[in-house]
Design an enzyme around this catalytic site. Structure first.
Site, PDB file in Angstrom:
ATOM      1  N   LEU A   1     -82.076  77.454  27.980  1.00 13.72           N
ATOM      2  CA  LEU A   1     -81.211  78.192  27.046  1.00 13.72           C
ATOM      3  C   LEU A   1     -81.284  77.600  25.661  1.00 13.72           C
ATOM      4  CD1 LEU A   1     -78.045  78.681  29.236  1.00 13.72           C
ATOM      5  CD2 LEU A   1     -79.534  80.485  28.363  1.00 13.72           C
TER       6      LEU A   1
ATOM      7  N   LYS B   1     -78.239  68.166  20.913  1.00  9.95           N
ATOM      8  CA  LYS B   1     -78.523  66.848  20.374  1.00  9.95           C
ATOM      9  C   LYS B   1     -78.932  65.859  21.476  1.00  9.95           C
ATOM     10  CE  LYS B   1     -78.533  63.485  17.359  1.00  9.95           C
ATOM     11  NZ  LYS B   1     -79.728  63.313  16.554  1.00  9.95           N
ATOM     12  N   PHE B   2     -78.212  65.900  22.586  1.00 10.53           N
ATOM     13  CA  PHE B   2     -78.454  64.896  23.618  1.00 10.53           C
ATOM     14  C   PHE B   2     -79.128  65.441  24.868  1.00 10.53           C
ATOM     15  CE2 PHE B   2     -74.906  63.009  21.215  1.00 10.53           C
ATOM     16  CZ  PHE B   2     -75.542  61.850  20.816  1.00 10.53           C
ATOM     17  N   GLY B   3     -79.586  66.676  24.830  1.00  9.01           N
ATOM     18  CA  GLY B   3     -80.238  67.165  26.033  1.00  9.01           C
ATOM     19  C   GLY B   3     -80.532  68.644  26.007  1.00  9.01           C
ATOM     20  N   ARG B   4     -81.139  69.106  27.095  1.00  9.28           N
ATOM     21  CA  ARG B   4     -81.500  70.508  27.216  1.00  9.28           C
ATOM     22  C   ARG B   4     -80.521  71.232  28.112  1.00  9.28           C
ATOM     23  NH1 ARG B   4     -87.335  71.441  26.527  1.00  9.28           N
ATOM     24  NH2 ARG B   4     -88.054  69.678  25.299  1.00  9.28           N
ATOM     25  N   VAL B   5     -80.440  72.543  27.905  1.00 10.37           N
ATOM     26  CA  VAL B   5     -79.518  73.363  28.700  1.00 10.37           C
ATOM     27  C   VAL B   5     -80.327  74.451  29.399  1.00 10.37           C
ATOM     28  CG1 VAL B   5     -77.412  74.741  28.655  1.00 10.37           C
ATOM     29  CG2 VAL B   5     -77.752  72.956  26.935  1.00 10.37           C
TER      30      VAL B   5
ATOM     31  N   LYS C   1     -76.422  71.456  31.706  1.00  8.86           N
ATOM     32  CA  LYS C   1     -76.911  70.613  30.617  1.00  8.86           C
ATOM     33  C   LYS C   1     -77.410  69.294  31.178  1.00  8.86           C
ATOM     34  CE  LYS C   1     -75.847  68.769  26.125  1.00  8.86           C
ATOM     35  NZ  LYS C   1     -75.145  69.074  24.888  1.00  8.86           N
TER      36      LYS C   1
ATOM     37  N   ASP D   1     -65.442  71.145  16.516  1.00 12.18           N
ATOM     38  CA  ASP D   1     -66.505  71.491  15.585  1.00 12.18           C
ATOM     39  C   ASP D   1     -66.727  72.997  15.652  1.00 12.18           C
ATOM     40  OD1 ASP D   1     -68.158  70.548  13.677  1.00 12.18           O
ATOM     41  OD2 ASP D   1     -69.552  69.562  15.049  1.00 12.18           O
TER      42      ASP D   1
HETATM   43  C1  AK5 Z   1     -72.639  64.918  25.326  1.00 16.94           C
HETATM   44  C2  AK5 Z   1     -73.012  63.624  25.026  1.00 16.94           C
HETATM   45  C3  AK5 Z   1     -72.050  62.698  24.649  1.00 16.94           C
HETATM   46  C4  AK5 Z   1     -70.361  64.367  24.887  1.00 16.94           C
HETATM   47  C5  AK5 Z   1     -71.313  65.297  25.267  1.00 16.94           C
HETATM   48  C6  AK5 Z   1     -69.582  69.038  26.437  1.00 16.94           C
HETATM   49  C7  AK5 Z   1     -68.957  70.257  26.664  1.00 16.94           C
HETATM   50  O1  AK5 Z   1     -69.095  72.702  26.629  1.00 16.94           O
HETATM   51  C8  AK5 Z   1     -71.607  67.713  25.732  1.00 16.94           C
HETATM   52  C9  AK5 Z   1     -70.901  69.000  25.989  1.00 16.94           C
HETATM   53  C10 AK5 Z   1     -70.965  71.397  25.989  1.00 16.94           C
HETATM   54  C11 AK5 Z   1     -71.589  70.177  25.772  1.00 16.94           C
HETATM   55  C12 AK5 Z   1     -73.627  78.137  27.933  1.00 16.94           C
HETATM   56  C13 AK5 Z   1     -75.067  79.566  26.870  1.00 16.94           C
HETATM   57  C14 AK5 Z   1     -74.949  77.223  26.293  1.00 16.94           C
HETATM   58  C15 AK5 Z   1     -75.513  78.484  26.093  1.00 16.94           C
HETATM   59  C16 AK5 Z   1     -72.875  72.865  25.544  1.00 16.94           C
HETATM   60  C17 AK5 Z   1     -74.616  74.536  25.968  1.00 16.94           C
HETATM   61  C18 AK5 Z   1     -73.271  74.293  25.361  1.00 16.94           C
HETATM   62 BR1  AK5 Z   1     -76.837  78.728  24.786  1.00 16.94          BR
HETATM   63  N1  AK5 Z   1     -75.600  80.822  26.706  1.00 16.94           N
HETATM   64  N2  AK5 Z   1     -74.127  79.361  27.782  1.00 16.94           N
HETATM   65  N3  AK5 Z   1     -74.022  77.081  27.209  1.00 16.94           N
HETATM   66  S1  AK5 Z   1     -75.470  75.920  25.316  1.00 16.94           S
HETATM   67  O2  AK5 Z   1     -73.709  72.003  25.463  1.00 16.94           O
HETATM   68  N4  AK5 Z   1     -71.584  72.641  25.792  1.00 16.94           N
HETATM   69  C19 AK5 Z   1     -69.642  71.437  26.428  1.00 16.94           C
HETATM   70  C20 AK5 Z   1     -67.791  72.800  27.106  1.00 16.94           C
HETATM   71  O3  AK5 Z   1     -72.815  67.696  25.691  1.00 16.94           O
HETATM   72  N5  AK5 Z   1     -70.859  66.599  25.546  1.00 16.94           N
HETATM   73  C21 AK5 Z   1     -70.736  63.074  24.596  1.00 16.94           C
END
Ligand code: AK5
Length: 285
Positions: free
Chosen positions: A29, A33-37, A52, A146
C-alpha cells in the site's frame, strides 16, 4: 454497548497472540518512514487489514523502542470512527508488525491532488469528522496529532480516518524543517513558543482552506517566506474557486494568531457552514 461489527475487536481477538501465519499478505500500500504497509487478510475471519512491517534494525538505529511501545498503548485505546484503528501488534526475530484498519479508498491527499479542490459539502464533511476525532483525542488528553492531508485516509464509504504514520516520534521542529511541511504549523510552533491543543484548531483552518482552494494558505517559494506568512497570518482568499462567505468566516476564525481566541472545537461543530454543508454521518465521496 452494541455488538461488535468487527471481528478483530472481539475480546478473544483483541488479546490474541498474533503471528504472521494468521495473515495472507497482498499488495503493498505504501512506504512510511519506518516501514512498509501491505493489504492483508486475517485468515480465520477473512477480515481485510493493513499490515505495517517495521524492521527491528530501524527501531534500534533510530532508538524508537520506547516511543513505539508507548504509541502502541495509546493507539490501541483510541476507538473512534474517524481514527484509523490499531487492532494489535506482534513481532518475529527481526520485524515488528502493526495490524491496522484498512482504508479502502486510500489517501485523501491523492484525491485532493486529482480533483484540484473539493466541494464545500465534501470539505465540510471532512472538517466535521476531523473536529469530532480531535475532540475525542483532547478528551483523552492525547494532543498534537499530525493532521496534514498525507495522514488522512478514506475508507470504503468515503469516511475520513486520521492515520498516524508514526512520524510524530521524531523531534518535531527538525523533521518538519527538513521535510518542508511548515505549511501546517501554527505561529506559536514556528516561533518555538509554548503550545497546547489549540494548535490543532489552527491546523483545521489550514486544512479547510486547502480542501477548498487546493493549496495551503501560507504556501511560498521558500521556508523563510512561509514562516513569515504564518507569523503575520498573511491570509487572503483567491476569487476562484468561488467560496461561500460562511466558509471564509470559519477559516478566518481558526487562523487567528492568539491561540486562546481561536474557535473552539465545540463552536466549529455548531458553525453555520458546517451545519449547512456537512453530512453528519461523515459519509461523502
Ligand atoms: C512507528 C514507529 C515508531 C510509532 C510508530 C501507528 C498507528 O495507524 C506507526 C503507526 C499507523 C502507523 C491503511 C491504507 C494505510 C493505507 C499507518 C498505514 C498507516 Br495507504 N489504505 N489503509 N493504512 S498506510 O502507518 N498507520 C497507525 C493507527 O507506524 N507508529 C513509533
Amino acid at each position: 454497548m452494541a455488538s461488535q461489527q468487527n471481528p478483530l475487536d472481539e475480546e478473544e481477538n483483541s488479546k490474541r497472540n498474533w503471528s504472521l501465519k494468521d495473515f495472507e499478505i497482498g499488495k503493498p500500500l505504501g512506504r512510511g518512514k519506518f516501514g512498509r504497509v501491505y493489504v492483508a487478510r486475517e485468515i480465520k475471519n477473512k477480515y481485510v487489514v493493513a499490515l505495517k512491517v517495521i524492521f527491528k534494525e530501524q527501531i534500534e538505529k533510530y532508538k524508537i523502542h520506547h516511543q513505539l511501545r508507548r504509541e502502541m498503548e495509546i493507539q490501541s485505546n483510541l476507538h473512534h470512527p474517524n481514527i484509523l484503528r490499531l487492532y494489535g501488534w506482534f513481532h518475529d526475530a527481526d520485524r515488528v508488525f502493526l495490524i491496522l484498519e484498512y482504508a479502502h479508498n486510500g489517501e485523501l491527499y491523492k484525491e485532493l491532488r486529482k480533483k484540484g479542490y473539493l466541494s464545500e459539502k465534501q470539505a465540510a464533511t471532512y472538517i466535521l469528522s476531523l473536529t469530532k476525532a480531535l475532540a475525542y483525542c483532547h478528551e483523552k488528553t492525547v494532543i498534537h496529532r499530525d493532521i496534514k492531508p498525507e495522514n488522512l485516509l478514506l475508507d470504503h464509504q468515503g469516511r475520513l480516518k486520521i492515520a498516524d504514520f508514526g512520524w510524530s516520534v521524531q523531534s518535531s521542529s527538525k523533521r518538519r524543517t527538513m521535510c518542508g511541511t511548515l505549511d501546517y504549523l501554527a505561529p506559536e510552533m514556528v516561533e518555538n513558543k509554548a503550545h497546547d491543543y489549540a494548535v490543532d484548531n489552527w491546523t483545521l483552518g489550514i486544512l479547510c482552506y486547502e480542501f477548498l482552494y487546493g493549496v495551503p494558505p501560507f504556501e511560498a517559494e521558500s521556508q523563510i517566506d512561509t514562516f513569515r506568512r504564518i507569523r503575520n497570518v498573511d491570509l487572503s482568499f483567491p476569487s476562484t474557486p468561488s467560496i461561500s462567505s460562511d466558509a471564509k468566516n470559519l477559516i478566518s476564525r481558526l487562523l487567528v494568531k492568539d491561540s486562546s481566541r481561536r474557535l473552539s472545537l465545540e463552536k466549529i461543530i455548531e458553525h453555520p457552514w458546517i451545519i449547512k454543508n456537512a453530512n453528519p454521518m461523515g459519509i461523502c465521496l
